[in-house]
Design an enzyme around this catalytic site. Structure first.
Site, PDB file in Angstrom:
ATOM      1  N   TRP A 175       0.861  -1.201   0.000  1.00 37.21           N
ATOM      2  CA  TRP A 175       0.000   0.000   0.000  1.00 37.21           C
ATOM      3  C   TRP A 175       0.892   1.243   0.000  1.00 37.21           C
ATOM      4  O   TRP A 175       1.841   1.332   0.786  1.00 37.21           O
ATOM      5  CB  TRP A 175      -0.898  -0.055   1.221  1.00 37.21           C
ATOM      6  CG  TRP A 175      -1.774   1.162   1.413  1.00 37.21           C
ATOM      7  CD1 TRP A 175      -2.489   1.843   0.462  1.00 37.21           C
ATOM      8  CD2 TRP A 175      -2.048   1.805   2.664  1.00 37.21           C
ATOM      9  NE1 TRP A 175      -3.187   2.855   1.048  1.00 37.21           N
ATOM     10  CE2 TRP A 175      -2.939   2.857   2.392  1.00 37.21           C
ATOM     11  CE3 TRP A 175      -1.649   1.582   3.971  1.00 37.21           C
ATOM     12  CZ2 TRP A 175      -3.420   3.705   3.397  1.00 37.21           C
ATOM     13  CZ3 TRP A 175      -2.117   2.409   4.981  1.00 37.21           C
ATOM     14  CH2 TRP A 175      -2.997   3.466   4.672  1.00 37.21           C
TER      15      TRP A 175
ATOM     16  N   ASP B  90      -1.608  -5.944   9.058  1.00 33.88           N
ATOM     17  CA  ASP B  90      -2.510  -4.891   8.617  1.00 33.88           C
ATOM     18  C   ASP B  90      -3.705  -5.597   7.974  1.00 33.88           C
ATOM     19  O   ASP B  90      -3.550  -6.287   6.965  1.00 33.88           O
ATOM     20  CB  ASP B  90      -1.813  -3.967   7.599  1.00 33.88           C
ATOM     21  CG  ASP B  90      -2.696  -2.784   7.238  1.00 33.88           C
ATOM     22  OD1 ASP B  90      -2.294  -1.981   6.368  1.00 33.88           O
ATOM     23  OD2 ASP B  90      -3.796  -2.657   7.815  1.00 33.88           O
TER      24      ASP B  90
ATOM     25  N   LYS C 146     -13.775  -0.290   4.546  1.00 29.91           N
ATOM     26  CA  LYS C 146     -14.269  -1.050   3.398  1.00 29.91           C
ATOM     27  C   LYS C 146     -15.384  -2.016   3.795  1.00 29.91           C
ATOM     28  O   LYS C 146     -16.442  -2.036   3.181  1.00 29.91           O
ATOM     29  CB  LYS C 146     -13.119  -1.831   2.737  1.00 29.91           C
ATOM     30  CG  LYS C 146     -12.223  -1.003   1.833  1.00 29.91           C
ATOM     31  CD  LYS C 146     -11.379   0.015   2.545  1.00 29.91           C
ATOM     32  CE  LYS C 146     -10.069  -0.492   3.062  1.00 29.91           C
ATOM     33  NZ  LYS C 146      -9.176   0.525   3.602  1.00 29.91           N
TER      34      LYS C 146
HETATM   35  C1  LIG Z   1      -3.600  -2.230   3.208  1.00 26.98           C
HETATM   36  C2  LIG Z   1      -4.336  -1.019   3.685  1.00 26.98           C
HETATM   37  N1  LIG Z   1      -4.189  -0.645   4.988  1.00 26.98           N
HETATM   38  C3  LIG Z   1      -4.819   0.436   5.478  1.00 26.98           C
HETATM   39  C4  LIG Z   1      -5.657   1.199   4.678  1.00 26.98           C
HETATM   40  C5  LIG Z   1      -6.273   2.394   5.344  1.00 26.98           C
HETATM   41  O1  LIG Z   1      -7.560   2.586   5.145  1.00 26.98           O
HETATM   42  P1  LIG Z   1      -8.392   3.555   6.124  1.00 26.98           P
HETATM   43  O2  LIG Z   1      -7.434   4.433   6.861  1.00 26.98           O
HETATM   44  O3  LIG Z   1      -9.295   4.317   5.223  1.00 26.98           O
HETATM   45  O4  LIG Z   1      -9.095   2.637   7.055  1.00 26.98           O
HETATM   46  C6  LIG Z   1      -5.854   0.862   3.301  1.00 26.98           C
HETATM   47  C7  LIG Z   1      -6.777   1.683   2.385  1.00 26.98           C
HETATM   48  N2  LIG Z   1      -6.300   1.779   1.049  1.00 26.98           N
HETATM   49  C8  LIG Z   1      -7.147   2.416   0.019  1.00 26.98           C
HETATM   50  C9  LIG Z   1      -8.500   1.756  -0.019  1.00 26.98           C
HETATM   51  C10 LIG Z   1      -7.375   3.883   0.272  1.00 26.98           C
HETATM   52  C11 LIG Z   1      -6.093   4.605   0.562  1.00 26.98           C
HETATM   53  O5  LIG Z   1      -5.154   4.508  -0.227  1.00 26.98           O
HETATM   54  O6  LIG Z   1      -6.029   5.192   1.665  1.00 26.98           O
HETATM   55  C12 LIG Z   1      -6.456   2.215  -1.319  1.00 26.98           C
HETATM   56  O7  LIG Z   1      -7.018   2.653  -2.334  1.00 26.98           O
HETATM   57  O8  LIG Z   1      -5.371   1.580  -1.335  1.00 26.98           O
HETATM   58  C13 LIG Z   1      -5.186  -0.280   2.811  1.00 26.98           C
HETATM   59  O9  LIG Z   1      -5.333  -0.646   1.532  1.00 26.98           O
END
Ligand SMILES: Cc1ncc(COP(=O)(O)O)c(CN[C@@](C)(CC(=O)O)C(=O)O)c1O
Length: 402
Positions: A134, A215, A251
């Site tokens: 991520w 995570d 989500k």
């Molecule tokens: C692996 C992972 N951990 C934590 C989060 C954190 O989400 P939150 O703080 O909203 O609970 C995301 C969200 N990733 C998204 C969905 C959005 C983003 O980038 O923040 C993504 O598009 O990868 C994630 O993909």
């Protein structure tokens, strides 16, 4: 001259900038495969029916106020979150050696976990992140002074898991290094280790005395089954590791903007759990004082009421099965239009994302020529697909790979 005239201009965030570009695009057939946020078949955000129902009840509840929550958040929310991820019959819960803090969604859990480890575990050891991972992981850990390194994860040859690279990188890591593990529905690859591979990973983490940092942002989203998606976490707990888990309700409850999340710590004994909890409270107080109430109250009511919980499981299944249908539809369309290459990974991968294997130049053409938005690493959020745009997307991919 301003006092801040030398502040460097930071580039826009990759994922959020994509959303802004998509919103600004006036092309009628534009498609957003960027941010990992669920959309229904009409391409609209979906407020889960169970969330709507509980929100109504909350708003009409005469006893509801807007007082501060405790520093570590709603106690019944924390207890329900611990049960959700560890399983209600977890030995760790019975032995009272688990503690949790309600956080600002999953990002807040990652941050608070990172901050705690940088203060009370070590600042000298690196944290190993999957390659790729991520986009926000690296900045979160660097912000608290932790050095980040990579472990191999994705195998471009078969768009699957590079388990040998994964294990050898962990074997080469300094003892006590922290290892960030995606509990399920890996972002951005959609590739998860099998149960046997998780056992091999646990063996290396145990022999090298590494620290597991889970995570878990998509519990219930990957397989549609909350317990199955928590299998890796529960396996590590069973093996006796001390570990932490970051939970996000963005989500699986559709509560993206409500920022509901939880940081759960599993320790060797209740004395350690009490010590950890006291320091989490101190850290949290100095950063956010106490977490936001609304989203947590919704999650709390659903997780603690059997009927609402059952309805939530149904809503979850509706989201995960629509995504699965879109995986099948995209692969079928790609094959039907004789798109060169093997597309099995589109249906082998799991959860919100597919790692297509498309390269940045091909992504650029999809954005500029076809108004299809996805990250440069070729990740697509499957929830952006619908029965009305999947053929258009497949034909556009066909165009850029030919
Ligand atoms: C692996 C992972 N951990 C934590 C989060 C954190 O989400 P939150 O703080 O909203 O609970 C995301 C969200 N990733 C998204 C969905 C959005 C983003 O980038 O923040 C993504 O598009 O990868 C994630 O993909």
């Amino acid at each position: 001259n301003s006092l801040f005239h030398e502040v460097p201009l930071a580039p826009p965030d990759v994922i959020f900038n994509l959303t802004a570009k998509y919103k600004a695009d006036t092309f009628a057939q534009k498609v957003n495969l960027g941010v990992g946020a669920y959309r229904d078949d009409a391409g609209k955000p979906w407020v889960l029916p169970v969330v709507k129902k509980v929100e109504q009840a909350l708003v009409n509840d005469p006893s509801r106020d807007h007082e501060y929550l405790p520093i570590l958040g709603l106690a019944t929310f924390r207890e329900a979150s611990i049960r959700l991820i560890l399983g209600a019959d977890s030995p760790a819960i019975k032995e009272n050696r688990v503690t949790a803090a309600q956080t600002i969604s999953g990002t807040g859990a990652n941050h608070l976990g990172a901050l705690f480890l940088s203060r009370f575990y070590s600042k000298e050891v690196p944290i190993y992140l999957s390659n790729p991972t991520w986009a926000n992981h690296k900045p979160i850990f660097n912000n608290v002074g932790l050095e980040t390194r990579n472990y191999a994860y994705f195998n471009p040859k078969d768009n699957g898991l590079d388990i040998d690279g994964f294990l050898s990188d962990l074997k080469a890591a300094p003892e006590r290094s922290i290892v960030l593990l995606h509990a399920c529905a890996h972002n951005p690859t959609g590739v998860d280790p099998t149960q046997d591979q998780w056992k091999a990973i646990a063996d290396v983490i145990e022999s090298k005395k590494l620290f597991p940092f889970f995570d878990c942002a998509y519990q219930g989203f990957a397989s549609g089954d909350l317990d199955r998606d928590a299998w890796a976490v529960r396996y590590f707990v069973e093996r006796g590791f001390e570990l932490l888990i970051c939970q996000s309700y963005a989500k699986n409850f559709g509560l993206y903007g409500q920022r509901a999340g939880c940081l759960t710590f599993v320790l060797k004994n209740s004395d350690a759990a009490a010590r950890v909890s006291s320091q989490l409270a101190k850290l949290q107080r100095s950063e956010i004082s106490n977490p936001p109430a609304h989203g947590a109250r919704i999650v709390d009511r659903v997780l603690n009421n059997p009927e609402l919980y059952a309805e939530w499981v149904e809503n979850l299944r509706e989201m995960s099965s629509r995504i699965k249908n879109m995986r099948d539809a995209l692969r079928d369309c790609l094959i039907k239009s004789n798109t060169p290459g093997n597309w099995d990974h589109i249906t082998n991968q799991i959860g919100m994302f597919s790692f297509t294997g498309l390269k940045a130049p091909q992504v650029a053409v999809l954005k500029e020529k076809f108004h299809i938005y996805l990250t440069d690493n070729g990740r697509i959020s499957m929830a952006g697909l619908s029965t009305s745009n999947v053929e258009y997307v497949a034909n556009s991919i066909n165009h850029v790979v030919n």
